[in-house]
Design a protein around this motif. Structure first.
Motif, PDB file in Angstrom:
ATOM      1  N   LEU A  16       0.764  -1.228   0.000  1.00 21.63           N
ATOM      2  CA  LEU A  16       0.000   0.000   0.000  1.00 21.63           C
ATOM      3  C   LEU A  16       0.806   1.295   0.000  1.00 21.63           C
ATOM      4  CD1 LEU A  16      -3.343  -0.398   1.828  1.00 21.63           C
ATOM      5  CD2 LEU A  16      -2.838   0.139  -0.529  1.00 21.63           C
ATOM      6  N   PRO A  17       1.889   1.390   0.791  1.00 19.92           N
ATOM      7  CA  PRO A  17       2.646   2.649   0.764  1.00 19.92           C
ATOM      8  C   PRO A  17       2.997   3.076  -0.650  1.00 19.92           C
ATOM      9  CG  PRO A  17       3.444   1.259   2.525  1.00 19.92           C
ATOM     10  CD  PRO A  17       2.431   0.446   1.776  1.00 19.92           C
ATOM     11  N   LEU A  18       3.512   2.159  -1.435  1.00 20.14           N
ATOM     12  CA  LEU A  18       3.852   2.464  -2.817  1.00 20.14           C
ATOM     13  C   LEU A  18       2.603   2.878  -3.582  1.00 20.14           C
ATOM     14  CD1 LEU A  18       6.271  -0.490  -3.441  1.00 20.14           C
ATOM     15  CD2 LEU A  18       6.844   1.945  -3.458  1.00 20.14           C
ATOM     16  N   LEU A  19       1.549   2.116  -3.345  1.00 25.50           N
ATOM     17  CA  LEU A  19       0.294   2.392  -4.022  1.00 25.50           C
ATOM     18  C   LEU A  19      -0.172   3.797  -3.745  1.00 25.50           C
ATOM     19  CD1 LEU A  19      -2.042   1.369  -5.622  1.00 25.50           C
ATOM     20  CD2 LEU A  19      -0.171  -0.224  -5.307  1.00 25.50           C
ATOM     21  N   PHE A  20      -0.174   4.154  -2.481  1.00 28.65           N
ATOM     22  CA  PHE A  20      -0.630   5.482  -2.104  1.00 28.65           C
ATOM     23  C   PHE A  20       0.189   6.546  -2.801  1.00 28.65           C
ATOM     24  CE2 PHE A  20      -2.844   3.956   1.905  1.00 28.65           C
ATOM     25  CZ  PHE A  20      -4.073   4.086   1.293  1.00 28.65           C
ATOM     26  N   ASN A  21       1.493   6.298  -2.832  1.00 28.68           N
ATOM     27  CA  ASN A  21       2.358   7.239  -3.518  1.00 28.68           C
ATOM     28  C   ASN A  21       1.891   7.408  -4.952  1.00 28.68           C
ATOM     29  OD1 ASN A  21       4.583   8.282  -5.086  1.00 28.68           O
ATOM     30  ND2 ASN A  21       5.743   8.095  -3.179  1.00 28.68           N
ATOM     31  N   TYR A  22       1.623   6.266  -5.597  1.00 28.89           N
ATOM     32  CA  TYR A  22       1.181   6.345  -6.983  1.00 28.89           C
ATOM     33  C   TYR A  22      -0.130   7.111  -7.093  1.00 28.89           C
ATOM     34  CZ  TYR A  22      -1.340   5.201 -11.109  1.00 28.89           C
ATOM     35  OH  TYR A  22      -2.091   5.306 -12.224  1.00 28.89           O
ATOM     36  N   VAL A  23      -1.073   6.733  -6.228  1.00 28.14           N
ATOM     37  CA  VAL A  23      -2.391   7.364  -6.304  1.00 28.14           C
ATOM     38  C   VAL A  23      -2.276   8.857  -6.027  1.00 28.14           C
ATOM     39  CG1 VAL A  23      -4.656   7.504  -5.248  1.00 28.14           C
ATOM     40  CG2 VAL A  23      -3.662   5.280  -5.739  1.00 28.14           C
ATOM     41  N   ASP A  24      -1.495   9.203  -5.010  1.00 21.77           N
ATOM     42  CA  ASP A  24      -1.302  10.613  -4.700  1.00 21.77           C
ATOM     43  C   ASP A  24      -0.785  11.365  -5.914  1.00 21.77           C
ATOM     44  OD1 ASP A  24      -2.222  10.334  -2.228  1.00 21.77           O
ATOM     45  OD2 ASP A  24      -0.283  10.414  -1.217  1.00 21.77           O
ATOM     46  N   ASN A  25       0.221  10.765  -6.521  1.00 20.13           N
ATOM     47  CA  ASN A  25       0.804  11.367  -7.695  1.00 20.13           C
ATOM     48  C   ASN A  25      -0.263  11.597  -8.759  1.00 20.13           C
ATOM     49  OD1 ASN A  25       2.865  12.395  -9.124  1.00 20.13           O
ATOM     50  ND2 ASN A  25       4.185  10.591  -8.924  1.00 20.13           N
ATOM     51  N   ALA A  26      -1.023  10.547  -8.983  1.00 21.17           N
ATOM     52  CA  ALA A  26      -2.058  10.615 -10.004  1.00 21.17           C
ATOM     53  C   ALA A  26      -3.065  11.708  -9.665  1.00 21.17           C
ATOM     54  CB  ALA A  26      -2.766   9.271 -10.134  1.00 21.17           C
ATOM     55  N   MET A  27      -3.452  11.755  -8.397  1.00 19.64           N
ATOM     56  CA  MET A  27      -4.466  12.719  -7.978  1.00 19.64           C
ATOM     57  C   MET A  27      -3.956  14.144  -8.119  1.00 19.64           C
ATOM     58  SD  MET A  27      -7.103  11.144  -5.940  1.00 19.64           S
ATOM     59  CE  MET A  27      -7.016  12.093  -4.432  1.00 19.64           C
ATOM     60  N   LYS A  28      -2.684  14.314  -7.781  1.00 20.94           N
ATOM     61  CA  LYS A  28      -2.126  15.657  -7.800  1.00 20.94           C
ATOM     62  C   LYS A  28      -2.128  16.196  -9.224  1.00 20.94           C
ATOM     63  CE  LYS A  28       1.888  15.529  -6.350  1.00 20.94           C
ATOM     64  NZ  LYS A  28       3.016  15.109  -5.505  1.00 20.94           N
ATOM     65  N   ASN A  29      -1.698  15.342 -10.151  1.00 22.84           N
ATOM     66  CA  ASN A  29      -1.525  15.817 -11.515  1.00 22.84           C
ATOM     67  C   ASN A  29      -2.800  15.727 -12.336  1.00 22.84           C
ATOM     68  OD1 ASN A  29       1.199  16.190 -10.980  1.00 22.84           O
ATOM     69  ND2 ASN A  29       1.631  14.049 -11.415  1.00 22.84           N
ATOM     70  N   GLN A  30      -3.522  14.654 -12.129  1.00 27.92           N
ATOM     71  CA  GLN A  30      -4.630  14.391 -13.035  1.00 27.92           C
ATOM     72  C   GLN A  30      -5.920  15.020 -12.542  1.00 27.92           C
ATOM     73  OE1 GLN A  30      -4.745  10.232 -14.029  1.00 27.92           O
ATOM     74  NE2 GLN A  30      -2.523  10.115 -14.205  1.00 27.92           N
ATOM     75  N   GLU A 160       5.736   2.508 -13.299  1.00 27.38           N
ATOM     76  CA  GLU A 160       4.328   2.613 -13.673  1.00 27.38           C
ATOM     77  C   GLU A 160       3.830   4.050 -13.558  1.00 27.38           C
ATOM     78  OE1 GLU A 160       2.059   0.419 -14.698  1.00 27.38           O
ATOM     79  OE2 GLU A 160       0.185   1.439 -14.255  1.00 27.38           O
ATOM     80  N   ALA A 161       4.105   4.675 -12.401  1.00 24.78           N
ATOM     81  CA  ALA A 161       3.645   6.048 -12.186  1.00 24.78           C
ATOM     82  C   ALA A 161       4.228   6.982 -13.234  1.00 24.78           C
ATOM     83  CB  ALA A 161       4.028   6.509 -10.785  1.00 24.78           C
ATOM     84  N   GLY A 162       5.523   6.839 -13.498  1.00 24.41           N
ATOM     85  CA  GLY A 162       6.179   7.702 -14.467  1.00 24.41           C
ATOM     86  C   GLY A 162       5.591   7.517 -15.854  1.00 24.41           C
TER      87      GLY A 162
END
Lengths: 257, 257
Positions: A16-30, A160-162
């Motif tokens: 989950l920590p990694l996941l959250f990072n990804y989701v946060d990233n996605a939320m911030k930008n998208q 994946e996030a990148g």
DNA sequence: AATCGCTTGATTGTCGACAATGCAACTAAA
DNA sequence: TTTAGTTGCATTGTCGACAATCAAGCGATT
């Protein structure tokens, strides 16, 4: 059965920590101003659960069960299910309920055929529609992703996030709202589902970065045709990569057809 | 206000026989096994009302009002609204409600850009995926449409029905479920809305038939590239045609922007 | 013994009422 | 007169219960 579910949960929570990072990233930008209503929140939860495989592909969705699990009524849950159907993560039949979509080689091919065409189109439009600032931003972002990726080798979520971020920017750059909606809202969750469940992290990482750089350079040169060609090739290579994994795993535990 | 609504209703009802013919045709051929649940029925009703302009473009959607009008609860109505949002006929914002989409030149251009790409892709795929029987059926259908059209000159609904039918067949011929879903379920109602509300029936009728014939011939010759090119040109011409009307009407009563 | 029909159970579809949020008009102060 | 704050209303989001539909198991009949 319930026990097995808890075990799966435990494994998922480790990630989950990694996941959250990804989701946060996605939320911030998208463009996700969403988590305002209960239906929105549970939608994100279930989306994640399906993409990650926590809710198995092909399994039946029970409305009362999910309602109990997320501790809310069936009304917002049905709203969430409607949106899940919209992004092709579940399939509903009237009076019979919903099932999580099954992964198959045929489905992957169809999905990536469409991606080739649509993201190719996005590149062509982006070459004329993106501002110089937006292009510079993407180029800067690529370097940034590359460095963080070098620090954390093997962390597939960062790649994946990148990757998602890059494609997202180009798609937005097309400035075509219908195209953006289809790619970012309706197709990308399914794309991620294929990639995540096939365990994509392999040796394509560095090659993908080079291809990304070539694409943004073509856009920077305002060469739409080249950008489109490169993007189509880029996605085609990605498809072949996943297809290999899928046909292998498909033989193992019958997720194909 | 209620009175005006009744007047509009009366006008609409006069058109209904033709409409039913169109809808029947569509239902017979297309994948609409739907009207099984109440939400499905009201969805078709509202879709028609919006496409026909009975519910004005840009107007706000009141859930209680519509529920009263169609004499059912808000639950199935919200289900219907969710699907209307899916095909871009309404736009919802959380805690603020839904509005019927506005027609604009920018929207038309974006929509037809996408159609060009997607239906072009459909043609390319159809050239390799359609069976000889399916192709022959479409060719036969074209002649049939032409004759009925000649009998009933000026009946735009027949032209509309024939056009929709042709495009529908080719799209289905691509055999790509995601592509089919996007074009037939998500984009076509909006396309029809532009065409109907702009009063499309003009002198393009016979030219459109010729173009259709050229496209299906290219597919019959298994020439995907030519079929794609012809389809893109066909849709482009159609866009320009509507664009002309839209910019004129837009000046009249401000439906643009 | 096999098939058809019925009954039972569970799931989805629908309903009416309540809670929460947003919008608008009104009041009051600067 | 304008602007900020407040209050009230209308609309949306959510809830629990009921009705309709479908699936499966059981029993009866041929």
């Amino acid at each position: 059965m319930q026990l097995k579910s808890y075990l799966t949960n435990a494994i998922i929570w480790l990630k989950l920590p990694l996941l959250f990072n990804y989701v946060d990233n996605a939320m911030k930008n998208q463009h996700l101003p969403e988590p305002v209503t209960a239906a929105d929140r549970v939608l994100l939860e279930i989306q994640r659960a399906i993409v990650e495989g926590e809710i198995a592909a092909g399994s039946k969705i029970s409305e009362p069960e999910l309602a109990k699990r997320f501790d809310l009524s069936r009304a917002p849950l049905r709203e969430a299910l409607a949106r899940l159907e919209r992004c092709h993560l579940i399939e509903r039949t009237p009076n019979a309920g919903a099932r999580v979509v099954k992964l198959s080689v045929a489905g992957l091919v169809s999905l990536y055929q469409l991606r080739e065409t649509l993201e190719g189109m996005a590149c062509r439009l982006a070459a004329t529609q993106m501002t110089d600032e937006e292009i510079a931003e993407v180029q800067q972002l690529l370097d940034q992703h590359l460095s963080t990726q070098r620090v954390r080798e093997g962390e597939s979520y960062y790649q994946e996030a990148g990757d998602v971020d890059f494609h997202y920017r180009v798609i937005q750059g097309s400035k075509n709202p219908y195209l953006i909606n289809i790619l970012c809202d309706e197709l990308y969750y399914l794309v991620r589902m294929y990639r995540v469940q096939m365990g994509m992290n392999g040796p394509r990482v560095s090659r993908a970065f080079d291809e990304h750089k070539a694409i943004i350079n073509a856009i920077a040169n305002r060469d739409g045709e080249l950008a489109e060609l490169l993007m189509r090739r880029h996605i085609g290579a990605s498809r072949i990569n996943i297809e290999k994994h899928l046909s292998i795993k498909g033989k193992d535990h019958g997720t194909s057809t």
